[in-house]
Write a protein that holds these residues in place. Structure first.
Motif, short mmCIF file in Angstrom:
data_model
loop_
_atom_site.label_atom_id
_atom_site.label_comp_id
_atom_site.label_asym_id
_atom_site.label_seq_id
_atom_site.Cartn_x
_atom_site.Cartn_y
_atom_site.Cartn_z
N ILE A 24 37.72 13.62 -132.07
CA ILE A 24 38.78 12.78 -131.51
C ILE A 24 38.34 12.17 -130.18
O ILE A 24 38.68 11.02 -129.88
CB ILE A 24 40.10 13.56 -131.40
N LEU A 25 37.56 12.91 -129.41
CA LEU A 25 37.01 12.35 -128.17
C LEU A 25 36.15 11.13 -128.49
O LEU A 25 36.26 10.09 -127.83
CB LEU A 25 36.19 13.40 -127.42
N GLN A 26 35.30 11.25 -129.51
CA GLN A 26 34.46 10.12 -129.91
C GLN A 26 35.30 8.93 -130.38
O GLN A 26 35.02 7.78 -130.06
CB GLN A 26 33.47 10.53 -131.01
N ILE A 27 36.35 9.23 -131.14
CA ILE A 27 37.26 8.17 -131.61
C ILE A 27 37.92 7.49 -130.42
O ILE A 27 38.00 6.26 -130.36
CB ILE A 27 38.32 8.75 -132.58
N ALA A 28 38.37 8.29 -129.46
CA ALA A 28 39.01 7.72 -128.26
C ALA A 28 38.04 6.84 -127.49
O ALA A 28 38.40 5.77 -126.99
CB ALA A 28 39.56 8.84 -127.38
N MET A 29 36.79 7.28 -127.38
CA MET A 29 35.79 6.48 -126.68
C MET A 29 35.54 5.16 -127.41
O MET A 29 35.48 4.10 -126.78
CB MET A 29 34.49 7.27 -126.52
N GLU A 30 35.41 5.22 -128.72
CA GLU A 30 35.18 4.01 -129.51
C GLU A 30 36.36 3.05 -129.42
O GLU A 30 36.17 1.84 -129.23
CB GLU A 30 34.91 4.37 -130.98
N HIS A 31 37.56 3.56 -129.55
CA HIS A 31 38.76 2.72 -129.48
C HIS A 31 38.91 2.09 -128.10
O HIS A 31 39.25 0.91 -127.98
CB HIS A 31 40.01 3.52 -129.84
N SER A 32 38.68 2.89 -127.06
CA SER A 32 38.80 2.36 -125.70
C SER A 32 37.79 1.23 -125.48
O SER A 32 38.14 0.17 -124.96
CB SER A 32 38.54 3.47 -124.67
N LYS A 33 36.57 1.46 -125.90
CA LYS A 33 35.52 0.45 -125.72
C LYS A 33 35.85 -0.81 -126.52
O LYS A 33 35.65 -1.92 -126.05
CB LYS A 33 34.18 1.03 -126.15
#
Length: 120
Positions: free
Chosen positions: A73-82
């Motif tokens: 989920i951290l990776q998903i959050a990073m991808e979505h934010s970017k």
């Protein structure tokens, strides 16, 4: 004597204008910095809140939220934010922090902490 006074006066005016321009440019840069940081933090906060409400809380209630899932989920959050940041904002973060991923991870973790502890 009058020529010397006029020369000194013109020199002081030139120097004063130069200092004023430097001061104005600094204020404009600070303003752009604040604007970019505010925009980036708002994007991260929005993404984290959405994922927290739609995924994390449900998985915690179901008892399926694990450390592995937390990293995913951290990776998903990073991808979505970017993905929500335009290229100029991404360039700004890379320039200021050398690596946008590190900045994103830090901001995501800080936002999660604030959500858990109800910090505004």
């Amino acid at each position: 004597m009058l020529k010397i006074i006029i020369t000194i006066f013109i020199g002081l005016i030139g120097w004063s204008i130069e200092r004023l321009i430097v001061w104005i440019n600094r204020r404009v840069q600070e303003s752009k910095y604040i604007e970019n940081m505010t925009k980036a933090k708002e994007i991260v906060k929005s993404v984290v809140e959405k994922l927290y409400q739609t995924v994390v809380e449900k998985e915690k209630e179901a008892g399926v939220f694990t450390r592995v899932r937390q990293r995913q989920i951290l990776q998903i959050a990073m991808e979505h934010s970017k993905r929500h940041m335009d290229k100029s904002l991404q360039r700004f973060l890379n320039k200021e922090y050398k690596d946008i991923r590190i900045w994103l991870q830090t901001q995501i973790e800080a936002t999660i902490y604030n959500l858990k502890h109800k910090v505004a």
